[in-house]
Each structure stands twice: as C-alpha cells, then as structure tokens.
Scaffold this motif. Structure first.
Motif, PDB file in Angstrom:
ATOM      1  N   ASP A  36      43.080  49.594  45.096  1.00 23.99           N
ATOM      2  CA  ASP A  36      43.000  50.571  43.992  1.00 23.99           C
ATOM      3  C   ASP A  36      42.641  51.972  44.488  1.00 23.99           C
ATOM      4  O   ASP A  36      41.616  52.545  44.086  1.00 23.99           O
ATOM      5  CB  ASP A  36      41.958  50.111  42.957  1.00 23.99           C
ATOM      6  CG  ASP A  36      42.302  48.767  42.346  1.00 23.99           C
ATOM      7  OD1 ASP A  36      43.500  48.454  42.239  1.00 23.99           O
ATOM      8  OD2 ASP A  36      41.359  48.030  41.989  1.00 23.99           O
ATOM      9  N   HIS A  82      48.600  49.602  42.284  1.00 26.05           N
ATOM     10  CA  HIS A  82      47.759  50.750  41.922  1.00 26.05           C
ATOM     11  C   HIS A  82      48.017  51.900  42.905  1.00 26.05           C
ATOM     12  O   HIS A  82      48.162  51.667  44.095  1.00 26.05           O
ATOM     13  CB  HIS A  82      46.291  50.331  41.975  1.00 26.05           C
ATOM     14  CG  HIS A  82      45.399  51.203  41.185  1.00 26.05           C
ATOM     15  ND1 HIS A  82      44.871  50.814  39.969  1.00 26.05           N
ATOM     16  CD2 HIS A  82      44.942  52.453  41.405  1.00 26.05           C
ATOM     17  CE1 HIS A  82      44.120  51.789  39.482  1.00 26.05           C
ATOM     18  NE2 HIS A  82      44.154  52.800  40.347  1.00 26.05           N
ATOM     19  N   ALA A 119      46.992  51.097  35.418  1.00 21.82           N
ATOM     20  CA  ALA A 119      46.961  52.038  36.544  1.00 21.82           C
ATOM     21  C   ALA A 119      47.646  53.367  36.215  1.00 21.82           C
ATOM     22  O   ALA A 119      48.426  53.890  37.007  1.00 21.82           O
ATOM     23  CB  ALA A 119      47.566  51.410  37.794  1.00 21.82           C
ATOM     24  N   TRP A 138      36.073  47.323  39.608  1.00 24.14           N
ATOM     25  CA  TRP A 138      37.524  47.516  39.704  1.00 24.14           C
ATOM     26  C   TRP A 138      37.866  48.990  39.899  1.00 24.14           C
ATOM     27  O   TRP A 138      37.047  49.764  40.351  1.00 24.14           O
ATOM     28  CB  TRP A 138      38.209  46.903  38.469  1.00 24.14           C
ATOM     29  CG  TRP A 138      38.249  45.386  38.515  1.00 24.14           C
ATOM     30  CD1 TRP A 138      37.554  44.548  39.340  1.00 24.14           C
ATOM     31  CD2 TRP A 138      39.040  44.534  37.672  1.00 24.14           C
ATOM     32  NE1 TRP A 138      37.862  43.227  39.066  1.00 24.14           N
ATOM     33  CE2 TRP A 138      38.769  43.191  38.054  1.00 24.14           C
ATOM     34  CE3 TRP A 138      39.940  44.751  36.629  1.00 24.14           C
ATOM     35  CZ2 TRP A 138      39.376  42.090  37.434  1.00 24.14           C
ATOM     36  CZ3 TRP A 138      40.544  43.657  36.010  1.00 24.14           C
ATOM     37  CH2 TRP A 138      40.272  42.353  36.420  1.00 24.14           C
ATOM     38  N   ALA A 139      39.045  49.390  39.498  1.00 24.37           N
ATOM     39  CA  ALA A 139      39.585  50.688  39.916  1.00 24.37           C
ATOM     40  C   ALA A 139      38.803  51.886  39.380  1.00 24.37           C
ATOM     41  O   ALA A 139      38.244  51.849  38.284  1.00 24.37           O
ATOM     42  CB  ALA A 139      41.036  50.789  39.465  1.00 24.37           C
ATOM     43  N   ASP A 190      40.889  51.115  34.595  1.00 17.62           N
ATOM     44  CA  ASP A 190      41.710  52.009  35.416  1.00 17.62           C
ATOM     45  C   ASP A 190      41.656  53.476  34.970  1.00 17.62           C
ATOM     46  O   ASP A 190      42.674  54.086  34.608  1.00 17.62           O
ATOM     47  CB  ASP A 190      43.174  51.527  35.430  1.00 17.62           C
ATOM     48  CG  ASP A 190      43.349  50.244  36.216  1.00 17.62           C
ATOM     49  OD1 ASP A 190      42.350  49.734  36.754  1.00 17.62           O
ATOM     50  OD2 ASP A 190      44.486  49.739  36.284  1.00 17.62           O
TER      51      ASP A 190
END
Ligand code: FUB
Length: 316
Positions: free
Chosen positions: A36, A260, A209, A98-99, A162
């Motif tokens: 990511d 991503h 994303a 996460w991202a 995201d």
C-alpha cells in the motif's frame, strides 16, 4: 611490475570502469515486506510510506500492525527509516494497520491511515502528525477522523478505508477514501477536521485505493477496479469533477490480488508506485513495493503502465 599482477590490476580497473551504475529492480524494497505505497516529494527527496505485511504465507489474510518509512534522492537507493507509526499509537484502534497517505501542510506532516475501530463497528480513518516527514508521528486527534457510522449508505463495514489526502495549489486539502463507494470531503486548514459534507462519487466498477493527483492542467483520479484489481483512471479540469472515465491504467499486479498505488512527479520524471508479490514467498498477503515510469500523452491522457522487473533509472 610483474606481468600477471599488472594484468590483474588492469582487469580490475576495466571491470570497475565498465560496471553499470547502480541499477534499480522491482520490487524496489526487498529487505522487508511493504504494501500500500504512498509517496511524498519534499525538496530533493521522495518519502515512501508503506504498510508492513507480516503474514507468514498467502493462504489466510493480512497481518498488518505498523507502517514504515523510506526515503530516496534518486528513486533507486532507499534508506529505511523504520516504523515511526503503529497501531499502538491510536488508543481507539483495534487492529489492521492498512493503507495510508501523507501530506505536508503548514510545516507539519499529516499521515492518514486505515485501522479497524475498537468501539465503533468497522474500519475507520485516523490521522497522525509529525514535525518531520520521517516522524516520530503521534495521534493528532485522540479519536478517529472518519468512522463507519458516518457513512451509512453501504451495508459493508469496510467502506471507510484507503485515505488519499490531496492539497491543491490554493492550499485547500481534500480527503478521498472508500471501498465500494468512493467518497471525498474538504479538510479544514488544521487538517484534522472535515470542512463540509461527505460527497460520493460515481466511478465505474470502483473497488478501493482511490488516488487523486494533479499534473499540468488536469486532475487525475486513479483507483483499483474489479477483483483481482486493476488500476483505472478518470480525468477532470476540476478537483470537484465531473470526472471523465478514461479506462485501464495498470493491469493485474502479478500475483497480488490488490493493486494499491501512488503517483508522483520527481526531478522531471513521473512515477507509478505500486505493489506486487514479487519477492520469494510473495503473494497477496506478502506484498512488496515496485516503481515504474508513468508517461503522459500530449493531450494529457495516460499511457498504460508497463510493469518491469528492471524498475526505473536513477535520477539526479
Ligand atoms: O493492505 C490492506 C488493503 O489491501 C488495503 O487497504 C487495500 O488498498 C488493499 O491494498
């Protein structure tokens, strides 16, 4: 000088002179698993912000507890700055680092990240701040900026993930995010409060994303489409749209089912930064960041990314 020694030295000199300069390769980072990617250009340096895939294999799911920072002055040699931000820095977060994405505003660096909330069902977006692009970062709010109960028009609990933070030429910052449904909102000058309503966007086959950047006269909205994911893109003359869909920008990223990405201009070149599972034992839950060239056509449209094993040339 003895003939043999002379030949040896000459041979050494020739091989040093003929040796290629340091070459990049994809994945660009191989000493640790990185997923990511987000990228920030500051002066003569690119800062790369990633998640850290810690899953032992590709059979189960993500195991992600912290984020990592790297920097480079030439897109080839990357310095590892370790992990200046982790799940533990967000007291209200439960799991799943996460991202994320980073922006500079008023001399500070704001890192927006995805985590699962401890008390409010679903994923949430938090924001950390630092005086330096490499940290240390700390929770800027002490609570989430976006929670799943703020977006009730989907029936999934992972639609708020995201984040992409984009600061326009006039200094106005925007937060884009979403899974299944793409969303955005303006940010106040303090970067930790929304400045107005949350808007939804209509993009064909949107998965996640979302990424927005500006190049010359156009805004570009890129995003993961379908599953396994490809990257699609749309263009507009305005950050608020309307967005004109332009098609696929990047094909499936090898053995990673996610795609991503980040896009930057640096030292006169444009780059597409993404991840695949290209290290030994790599895959969808063991990903690594890759970098390839991005090319614009004269009319502003984007050429499809060519993912390479060789990576990019060093820039100075
Ligand atoms: O890394 C976990 C998730 O996979 C990200 O939030 C998505 O963008 C996908 O890359």
């Amino acid at each position: 000088m003895n003939k043999r020694l002379n030949g040896g030295l000459a041979g050494l000199l020739i091989s040093v002179l003929l040796a290629p300069a340091a070459l990049a390769a994809n994945p660009a980072i191989t000493d640790v698993l990185t997923a990511d990617p987000a990228a920030l250009v500051h002066g003569d340096t690119v800062y790369l912000y990633t998640g850290h895939d810690e899953a032992k294999d590709n059979k189960s799911f993500y195991k992600m507890n912290r984020w990592l920072v790297f920097s480079s002055k030439d897109m080839v040699h990357w310095k590892n700055h370790g992990s200046p931000l982790s799940l533990k820095d967000f007291k209200w977060a439960k799991s799943d680092a996460w991202a994320g994405d980073v922006a500079e505003k008023n001399g500070k660096y704001y890192w927006y990240v995805t985590v699962r909330h401890r008390d409010i069902n679903g994923f949430a977006i938090g924001v950390a701040v630092s005086d330096s692009p490499t940290g240390p970062f700390h929770d800027a709010l002490g609570k989430a900026l976006i929670t799943n109960d703020m977006t009730t028009d989907t029936d999934i609990d992972w639609d708020d993930l995201d984040p992409r933070v984009f600061v326009d030429d006039d200094g106005q910052a925007y937060l884009f995010w979403g899974n299944t449904k793409p969303r955005y909102a303006r940010l106040k000058d303090n970067m930790v409060e929304l400045d107005g309503p949350i808007h939804s966007l209509d993009l064909p086959n949107f998965t996640e994303a979302i990424y927005v950047h500006k190049h010359d006269d156009y805004y570009y909205l890129t995003y993961s489409t379908g599953f396994p994911e490809k990257t699609a893109y749309a263009m507009s003359k305005s950050i608020e749209g309307p967005w004109e869909y332009k098609g696929i920008l990047n094909e499936l990223a090898g053995n990673s089912n996610t795609n991503h990405h980040a896009i930057i201009d640096f030292k006169g070149h444009s780059y597409f930064v993404y991840h695949n599972g290209g290290t030994p034992k790599g895959g969808s839950f063991r990903r690594s960041v890759c970098i390839d060239d991005l090319h614009y056509n004269p009319d502003g449209t984007l050429q499809r990314v060519v993912m390479t094993s060789e990576g990019v040339d060093p820039v100075n």
